[in-house]
Design an enzyme around this catalytic site. Sequence first.
Site, PDB file in Angstrom:
ATOM      1  CD  GLU A 304     107.398  28.735 -54.446  1.00 35.73           C
ATOM      2  OE1 GLU A 304     108.233  29.645 -54.199  1.00 35.73           O
ATOM      3  OE2 GLU A 304     107.228  28.270 -55.579  1.00 35.73           O
ATOM      4  CG  ASP A 346     108.583  56.396 -14.054  1.00 34.27           C
ATOM      5  OD1 ASP A 346     108.281  57.597 -13.930  1.00 34.27           O
ATOM      6  OD2 ASP A 346     108.668  55.610 -13.103  1.00 34.27           O
ATOM      7  CG  ASP A 613     110.742  50.469 -12.703  1.00 32.55           C
ATOM      8  OD1 ASP A 613     109.882  51.374 -12.640  1.00 32.55           O
ATOM      9  OD2 ASP A 613     111.810  50.520 -12.068  1.00 32.55           O
ATOM     10  CG  ASP A 617     105.602  52.925 -14.887  1.00 31.78           C
ATOM     11  OD1 ASP A 617     105.194  54.098 -14.987  1.00 31.78           O
ATOM     12  OD2 ASP A 617     106.642  52.608 -14.295  1.00 31.78           O
ATOM     13  CG  ASN A 681     111.772  35.990 -63.725  1.00 27.81           C
ATOM     14  OD1 ASN A 681     112.413  36.800 -64.387  1.00 27.81           O
ATOM     15  ND2 ASN A 681     112.311  35.276 -62.756  1.00 27.81           N
ATOM     16  CG  ASN A 706     109.782  30.114 -57.798  1.00 27.76           C
ATOM     17  OD1 ASN A 706     110.238  31.217 -58.049  1.00 27.76           O
ATOM     18  ND2 ASN A 706     108.651  29.950 -57.146  1.00 27.76           N
ATOM     19  CG  ASP A 710     111.725  30.337 -53.176  1.00 27.57           C
ATOM     20  OD1 ASP A 710     111.755  31.575 -53.128  1.00 27.57           O
ATOM     21  OD2 ASP A 710     110.743  29.703 -53.603  1.00 27.57           O
TER      22      ASP A 710
END
Length: 884
Positions: A304, A346, A613, A617, A681, A706, A710
């Site tokens: 979840e 470059d 740059d 490019d 599980n 759970n 979590d």
Amino acid sequence: MEKKKLKRNSVNYELMAKKTVNNLFETFQSSNRGLSFEQAEDQRAKYGDNKIAYGKKMPLFIEALKAYITPFTLVLIGLGITSFVTDVVIASPEERDFFGSGIIFAMVLISGTMTLIQSVRSNQAAEKLKSLVKVTATVKRENQYVEIPMSEIVCGDIVKLAAGDMIPADMRLVNTKDLFISQSALTGESYPVEKRAEALITKRNTETSYENMVYMGSNVVSGSAKGIVIATGNQTLFGNIAESLASTPVKTSFETGIKKTSFVFIKFMALMAPTVIIINGFTKGDWLEAFLFGLSVAVGLTPEMLPMIVTTNLVKGATVMAKKGTVIKNLNSIQNFGAIDVLCTDKTGTLTQDKIILEYHLDLNGNEDARVLRHAYLNSHYQTGLKNLLDVAIIETARKQLDTNKIRYKKVDEIPFDFERRRMSVVVEDPSGKTQMITKGAVEEMLQIASFVEIDGKITALTQAVKQKVLEKVNELNEDGLRVIAVAQKTNPSVVGEFSISDEAEMVLIGYLAFLDPPKETTKQALETLKNHGVDVKVLTGDNALVTKSVCQQVGLKDENIISGEDLSKVSKQKLSKLVEENNIFVKLNPQQKQQITTVLRENGHTVGFLGDGINDAPAMKAADVGISVDTAVDIAKESADVILLEKDLMVLERGIILGRETFGNIMKYIKATASSNFGNMFSVLVASTFLPFLPMLPLQILFLNLIYDISCVSIPWDRMDNEYLVTPKRWQAKTIGKFMLWLGPTSSVFDITTYLLMYFIICPAVIGGNYHTLNPQQQLAFIALFHAGWFVESLWSQTLVLHALRTPKIPFIQSRGSFIMMTITSLGILIGSILPFTTFGHNLGLAILPTNYWLWLILTIIAYLTLVTLVKRFYIGRYQELL
């Protein structure tokens, strides 16, 4: 590229194109002096900010709905409603129980709220990071040109444009010089189009066809211009199509991976939940309880917290990267950043220093000559296009060695630089009225336009022998690692006002300039580090082979075959596909060839980053998986980039790649560990449901288990990754998750089943006083509560500790330990779950107090479990060569 349909807006572009400049000034209350700052504020109030709203900003309540309504929480909500109906609505007054539905809706609230908080933080972080990257424009205010952020431009502003600039708003051009614009973002045209302020205007089918108009979203390829802003923000053509652009974003591999992973969970859920319902319905006879149990199993299979964990990882990763000099413009690009296995870069300013030094200014005999420097200074000083590092070096040297205050010339005209000609020219006039065209550029291209040479003060024809002598001298300088350009001139060229590229002919070559472009001190180390981390570096430059070879040798790229742009133009696509794999240095490339190499590498299955740059490019950066630029780059390069380096240093890039891999690794750690333990599980539940005379765990107990797990997983984004994991690039492969679940999940089932046997045949009978079938109903309820408590605690311990076992290929806790935050939070989760059976809240959940001898069995079970997981993990790694 498919042409995008342009919507109509309130601006009449035909009318604006036909108006005189004075009419335009009247329309926007402007003048040749530009707006005053007070007028600019009035214009902003009238026409709005120069910002694009990419669709409507998502309201907070929509963000909240997205956080609370997910495929995973919908299952929880359905279970909560069902529980409320059965326990409250249709139950008798004395049997009504709000506890079950309250717990379920609390889980929805906690999961959704945490996801919402991280989603808001994510948006805020992205905006904050973007604000670190400044794109500016040169605007005339109160008769002075100033640099201001593009967002502050208003209608009526006079804007100066040069090569590399983004068009900041829709503009009517006032004057132009060899202006070429790329409009591909608006029209899909792959080639630049010429724009002219003085164009004859007739009715056109599309707004972009008007030659004296330029539009936001375009960029200057070459030339220079000035224009008046006629539309800003959402009133521009680009603003009109922004909503449609935002509605169909291209899915990144990261987003695709998340989607595919969700489907893996849903498939397992769709298989196991109905199976559990059917088995329990037939064996226990209570179909409603079986249905509730089946839904809780479905929830138990789903992570979840996945949206929240992913978002937290991305925000944390981007924030840490920003502190270390790397700005992530798009959070989802972090995964691609860590996945890079080929980096194209470059040469100038990347492998080499940002500062270029003019070492020599030589005549054609190879002697120092102040006249050559003087001509070069006139060319660089008076040109208005993109002043590169060479121009800066020339101007600085001239100011040191010449009395530039006495050089009094008037600029007449210029022919700006472009990447096809590889040269630029200015026309100047001296006090006596003599005009002179001065051109500088790449040696080969300069020799093509020169017909004469000046040697020892005499002008003679450029013969083949002289040309060979010039090239030999240039090669000699190149071999020393010097970059060389040539200078030429001719007196009294064309009629003033009519200069064009055709005038660059029959020129007199007078000398050359030799520049030192030394490598950065950290470049060699950075290249070695990148190689050690599985990233091949390929140099893609417009410079010549000799200079590039010299620089590459200094930074450790030795004995490499060098491929030129001319070589590439002669090979088939199939041959090109092989060439880009076998070679790492490519020279004399134009922008399209850089883009072509990048595209072919991606087609070959690589994840490609492009570091650049310059305007040349930008096409390759857009073609790459990850476009990388620097904060000092031209506007179009920064706009094309996904990642901005605040320092132009490959070591910064290497740190960013490592952080990207860490972020991705922590996400996969949660997904794989959670998927396998949840599957184990639930598989145990399926087995137990078949043989036990009661449910192995109540739906609420599964949900609360759970929830604790979590919440413990929230610590994962702060965990560290083993150094070995960071060595190689990482890609999202959803198909491996299913295999991982099937291999590692059943390991927990082995010990879940031993726990069932232990509780059912030994501990519960000893505590309660007999086997289940020999007990009365009240004793059976106590038996079930004790059984549930035993499996609840064992399941929590195994599920949480397996996080530590599966976070690393090494032996957990001994060879590799989690971070302090992860160790602390997961330990607290285990502690809370272990205390729960001894509390009133635990009793309400249906748990009973566990006997002392249970804990000894638990410790033995967990040790055996972690040992088995470690062994299976090694077999898995041996077979699939990876864990996370």
